[in-house]
Scaffold this motif. Sequence first.
Motif, PDB file in Angstrom:
ATOM      1  N   GLU A   1      15.092 -40.076  -6.208  1.00 15.93           N
ATOM      2  CA  GLU A   1      14.055 -40.889  -5.586  1.00 15.93           C
ATOM      3  C   GLU A   1      13.776 -40.404  -4.153  1.00 15.93           C
ATOM      4  OE1 GLU A   1      14.004 -44.874  -6.593  1.00 15.93           O
ATOM      5  OE2 GLU A   1      13.346 -45.573  -4.621  1.00 15.93           O
ATOM      6  N   SER A   2      14.850 -40.145  -3.390  1.00 16.58           N
ATOM      7  CA  SER A   2      14.647 -39.711  -2.001  1.00 16.58           C
ATOM      8  C   SER A   2      13.891 -38.396  -1.935  1.00 16.58           C
ATOM      9  CB  SER A   2      15.991 -39.571  -1.290  1.00 16.58           C
ATOM     10  OG  SER A   2      16.619 -40.821  -1.191  1.00 16.58           O
ATOM     11  N   ALA A   3      14.203 -37.473  -2.843  1.00 15.06           N
ATOM     12  CA  ALA A   3      13.519 -36.181  -2.833  1.00 15.06           C
ATOM     13  C   ALA A   3      12.030 -36.365  -3.115  1.00 15.06           C
ATOM     14  CB  ALA A   3      14.141 -35.241  -3.854  1.00 15.06           C
TER      15      ALA A   3
ATOM     16  N   THR B   1      10.076 -38.219   0.044  1.00 16.81           N
ATOM     17  CA  THR B   1      10.056 -37.723   1.426  1.00 16.81           C
ATOM     18  C   THR B   1       9.165 -36.498   1.614  1.00 16.81           C
ATOM     19  OG1 THR B   1      12.122 -36.573   0.946  1.00 16.81           O
ATOM     20  CG2 THR B   1      12.312 -38.655   2.089  1.00 16.81           C
ATOM     21  N   THR B   2       8.233 -36.301   0.691  1.00 15.25           N
ATOM     22  CA  THR B   2       7.308 -35.174   0.873  1.00 15.25           C
ATOM     23  C   THR B   2       6.145 -35.594   1.778  1.00 15.25           C
ATOM     24  OG1 THR B   2       5.989 -35.862  -1.003  1.00 15.25           O
ATOM     25  CG2 THR B   2       7.794 -34.330  -1.462  1.00 15.25           C
ATOM     26  N   ALA B   3       5.462 -34.587   2.317  1.00 14.97           N
ATOM     27  CA  ALA B   3       4.292 -34.873   3.154  1.00 14.97           C
ATOM     28  C   ALA B   3       3.237 -35.605   2.331  1.00 14.97           C
ATOM     29  CB  ALA B   3       3.726 -33.572   3.711  1.00 14.97           C
TER      30      ALA B   3
ATOM     31  N   ALA C   1       4.041 -39.164   2.119  1.00 13.80           N
ATOM     32  CA  ALA C   1       3.861 -39.823   3.426  1.00 13.80           C
ATOM     33  C   ALA C   1       2.425 -40.301   3.608  1.00 13.80           C
ATOM     34  CB  ALA C   1       4.255 -38.875   4.551  1.00 13.80           C
TER      35      ALA C   1
ATOM     36  N   ARG D   1       1.251 -44.140   3.045  1.00 17.30           N
ATOM     37  CA  ARG D   1       1.740 -45.254   3.851  1.00 17.30           C
ATOM     38  C   ARG D   1       0.658 -46.338   3.961  1.00 17.30           C
ATOM     39  NH1 ARG D   1       5.294 -44.989   9.349  1.00 17.30           N
ATOM     40  NH2 ARG D   1       5.390 -47.242   9.602  1.00 17.30           N
ATOM     41  N   VAL D   2       1.071 -47.602   3.835  1.00 17.64           N
ATOM     42  CA  VAL D   2       0.134 -48.722   3.912  1.00 17.64           C
ATOM     43  C   VAL D   2      -0.668 -48.642   5.205  1.00 17.64           C
ATOM     44  CG1 VAL D   2       0.037 -51.228   4.210  1.00 17.64           C
ATOM     45  CG2 VAL D   2       1.526 -50.231   2.466  1.00 17.64           C
ATOM     46  N   GLN D   3      -1.955 -48.839   5.082  1.00 15.02           N
ATOM     47  CA  GLN D   3      -2.809 -48.653   6.259  1.00 15.02           C
ATOM     48  C   GLN D   3      -3.114 -49.937   7.034  1.00 15.02           C
ATOM     49  OE1 GLN D   3      -3.544 -45.838   7.779  1.00 15.02           O
ATOM     50  NE2 GLN D   3      -2.286 -44.812   6.235  1.00 15.02           N
TER      51      GLN D   3
ATOM     52  N   ASN E   1       0.945 -53.168  11.277  1.00 17.15           N
ATOM     53  CA  ASN E   1       2.275 -53.739  11.051  1.00 17.15           C
ATOM     54  C   ASN E   1       2.755 -54.568  12.245  1.00 17.15           C
ATOM     55  OD1 ASN E   1       2.963 -51.799  12.886  1.00 17.15           O
ATOM     56  ND2 ASN E   1       4.133 -50.536  11.467  1.00 17.15           N
ATOM     57  N   SER E   2       1.853 -54.831  13.163  1.00 22.01           N
ATOM     58  CA  SER E   2       2.226 -55.710  14.278  1.00 22.01           C
ATOM     59  C   SER E   2       0.960 -56.274  14.912  1.00 22.01           C
ATOM     60  CB  SER E   2       3.021 -54.932  15.326  1.00 22.01           C
ATOM     61  OG  SER E   2       2.181 -53.966  15.933  1.00 22.01           O
TER      62      SER E   2
ATOM     63  N   ARG F   1       2.528 -50.326  23.447  1.00 20.92           N
ATOM     64  CA  ARG F   1       1.308 -50.991  22.975  1.00 20.92           C
ATOM     65  C   ARG F   1       0.923 -52.178  23.848  1.00 20.92           C
ATOM     66  NH1 ARG F   1       0.021 -49.688  17.730  1.00 20.92           N
ATOM     67  NH2 ARG F   1       1.631 -48.607  16.517  1.00 20.92           N
TER      68      ARG F   1
ATOM     69  N   LYS G   1      19.006 -35.338   0.193  1.00 25.21           N
ATOM     70  CA  LYS G   1      17.978 -36.161  -0.443  1.00 25.21           C
ATOM     71  C   LYS G   1      17.976 -36.009  -1.964  1.00 25.21           C
ATOM     72  CE  LYS G   1      14.145 -33.640   1.373  1.00 25.21           C
ATOM     73  NZ  LYS G   1      12.684 -33.531   1.409  1.00 25.21           N
ATOM     74  N   ASP G   2      18.469 -34.872  -2.466  1.00 27.71           N
ATOM     75  CA  ASP G   2      18.452 -34.665  -3.911  1.00 27.71           C
ATOM     76  C   ASP G   2      19.427 -35.577  -4.656  1.00 27.71           C
ATOM     77  OD1 ASP G   2      16.515 -32.806  -3.602  1.00 27.71           O
ATOM     78  OD2 ASP G   2      17.862 -31.069  -3.719  1.00 27.71           O
TER      79      ASP G   2
ATOM     80  N   ASP H   1      20.146 -38.689  -3.316  1.00 21.50           N
ATOM     81  CA  ASP H   1      19.974 -39.960  -2.604  1.00 21.50           C
ATOM     82  C   ASP H   1      21.112 -40.202  -1.615  1.00 21.50           C
ATOM     83  OD1 ASP H   1      17.449 -40.891  -3.501  1.00 21.50           O
ATOM     84  OD2 ASP H   1      18.335 -41.397  -5.443  1.00 21.50           O
TER      85      ASP H   1
ATOM     86  N   PRO I   1       8.511 -35.931   6.382  1.00 22.67           N
ATOM     87  CA  PRO I   1       8.765 -34.649   7.053  1.00 22.67           C
ATOM     88  C   PRO I   1       8.350 -34.661   8.526  1.00 22.67           C
ATOM     89  CG  PRO I   1       7.274 -34.370   5.169  1.00 22.67           C
ATOM     90  CD  PRO I   1       7.664 -35.805   5.185  1.00 22.67           C
TER      91      PRO I   1
ATOM     92  N   LYS J   1       2.260 -45.470  14.079  1.00 23.89           N
ATOM     93  CA  LYS J   1       2.541 -46.776  13.484  1.00 23.89           C
ATOM     94  C   LYS J   1       3.774 -47.452  14.059  1.00 23.89           C
ATOM     95  CE  LYS J   1       0.218 -46.292   9.075  1.00 23.89           C
ATOM     96  NZ  LYS J   1      -0.309 -44.906   9.193  1.00 23.89           N
TER      97      LYS J   1
ATOM     98  N   ASN K   1       6.475 -49.319  16.649  1.00 23.77           N
ATOM     99  CA  ASN K   1       6.419 -50.403  17.635  1.00 23.77           C
ATOM    100  C   ASN K   1       7.662 -50.314  18.512  1.00 23.77           C
ATOM    101  OD1 ASN K   1       4.090 -52.388  16.839  1.00 23.77           O
ATOM    102  ND2 ASN K   1       5.012 -51.694  14.928  1.00 23.77           N
TER     103      ASN K   1
END
Lengths: 171, 428
Positions: free
Chosen positions: A4-6, A9-11, A14, A17-19, A22-23, A170, B313-314, B316, B349, B355, B357
């Motif tokens: 799952e992590s592999a 964590t790719t570009a 990424a 990400r929710v747009q 967040n604050s 901010r 990461k492979d 976890d 990466p 984003k 805070n």
Amino acid sequence: MLSESARMTTAHEASFRVQYPNSRPRAARIIALDPESAALVNEVSKRKWNGAKFFTSLSFTAESGPGTTDQGMKAWLGDLAGRAMDLASEVAESDFVVVITAAGEDARAASVIAAACKAHNKSLIGLVVPKDGASEEDVGTSLDHLRPHTRMLVVASGRDYIETMLTALRA
Amino acid sequence: MLRKEQNDYLCQTDPGTPMGTMFRAYWMPALLSEELLEPDCPPVRLKLLGERLIAFRDSEGKLGLIDEFCAHRGVSLWFARNEECGLRCPYHGWKYDVTGQCVEVPSEPAESGYAKKVKLKNYPLIDKGGVLWTYMGPPEKTPPEPMYEFCTVPLNQTFMTKRLQESNWLQAMEGGIDSSHVSFLHRGDLSTDPLFKGAGGNKYNMQDLSPVFEVVENEGGLLIGARRNAEDDQYYWRITPWVMPCYTGVPPRGDHPIHGHFWVPIDDENCWAWSYDYHPTRPLSENEVSAMKDGKGIHVKYVPGTYRPLANKDNDYLMDRAGQKAGKTFSGIEGIGMQDASLQESMGPICDRTKENLVGTDNGIIMARHRLLRAARALTEKGITPPGVDPEHHKVRQAALLLKRDVQYKDGAKEALKVKPGVRQTSV
Ligand code: FES
Ligand SMILES: [Fe+2]
């Protein structure tokens, strides 16, 4: 199979990400403690901010003198336009407070602001900015004034740090 | 929070980028000395600041760091034969010396001088303190050798490892500046890790979970002081130095060896986390060295034969949910190094700082970014040498000490923060 992590964590991932924000904007109160820093804060206050408000404690320092912490709480805090402000209520509605002093200047007003922050459980950040001709001792004097009261104390080598810090937070 | 263009500015280090130009003003750790131990040993491939390179030690023991690819038809010189003072490409036999100069083109008559016209880009490589350092900037601006204390003490007093981190360098380095995460992420390890436990100062970390911070700029970077209440009228101070662009020191604990890191960009999505441990006045003990080799302290266990962490990461990061629940570790990940790396890689990466805070206690990070931006601009626009290039800036020590409450840490810790050969570190 990829873990799952592999996979996550790719570009490419990424980019999902929710747009939504967040604050919500945090109310910053920035208070200059002396004439030197008041001039800087005055400049910075002219930029566009997310609800940050800028003040100076000069009227307090001038009229009632530092050290008188219980009286004149309302009277002393003037905003940069010169209006009298109510310190306690400004602090109460803030999320955090920043006090700014130029190295070696009289920053004792910090103790009054700190008392208000304490009463309302707000965190206080102290910033010491350089002053022409100021010595190491001058910086030490400023730190003495601020150290007992602040959760974060910064000694900056450039005056532009005020703006950088407020933007990063901010304000 | 940073704007996107500021974030890109700080994160990108390929040739021609402003931060890339700035990194090229410094000596940087490139390889461990152990990677090129003997004359004619196998060459080692590496990537630094977005450039693919090959390093080797020739028959006379000279070190070379050159463009990875053969000038003829682009074969990787990782396949080369390291023989008779040069790397010979196995494809058509072209041969290069440690300066990247082509010395033989077998298909052309030697008298033609053709080889003389072929030269691969090279960078200097020097061996110091168990590390092979390189400088990738303009040769005429080569700075004096690095003088970080760990690389100046005898080799039996120092120990260095590196691990691959699969994220941009900046989010990794920011973890080294961010002292406020220690009481959370690493809270279990203070009392169990052989390279941390038993120090007198540890109890203050446990007793006072909300330290107060002081960030002070110095010539080479920053000092980040974290202050906790101690008995009588004293404070327990832990002072973290940051030397530009990417060196961070961890304040010491008791008489344990002192440690810290370099965070060196490989490319925009990967970096090397270098981890040193040294003692200023005594050899490291066998127990200490074997704990370090076993991945304790700030070091990690590896996938055999590589510098990639075993927990990665492979798999976890070998997440242990039961251990997390039981409080064995705070995050479920074993070991300080991977606790940090797992979270930093999870940001993606390249961390999206538009984003975030930040809060007041993040001022160390805010200031570090500010100084990097300022220095990169000064260098690229006005040619001003950035802080941290001067070896005098390297001579700073991390410190942990008790000071009377009315004493400035800049004064009270002044001597403690100086490197003094033969003098023990200041630590509780
Ligand atoms: S609490 Fe700091 S990143 Fe989540
Ligand atoms: Fe950490």
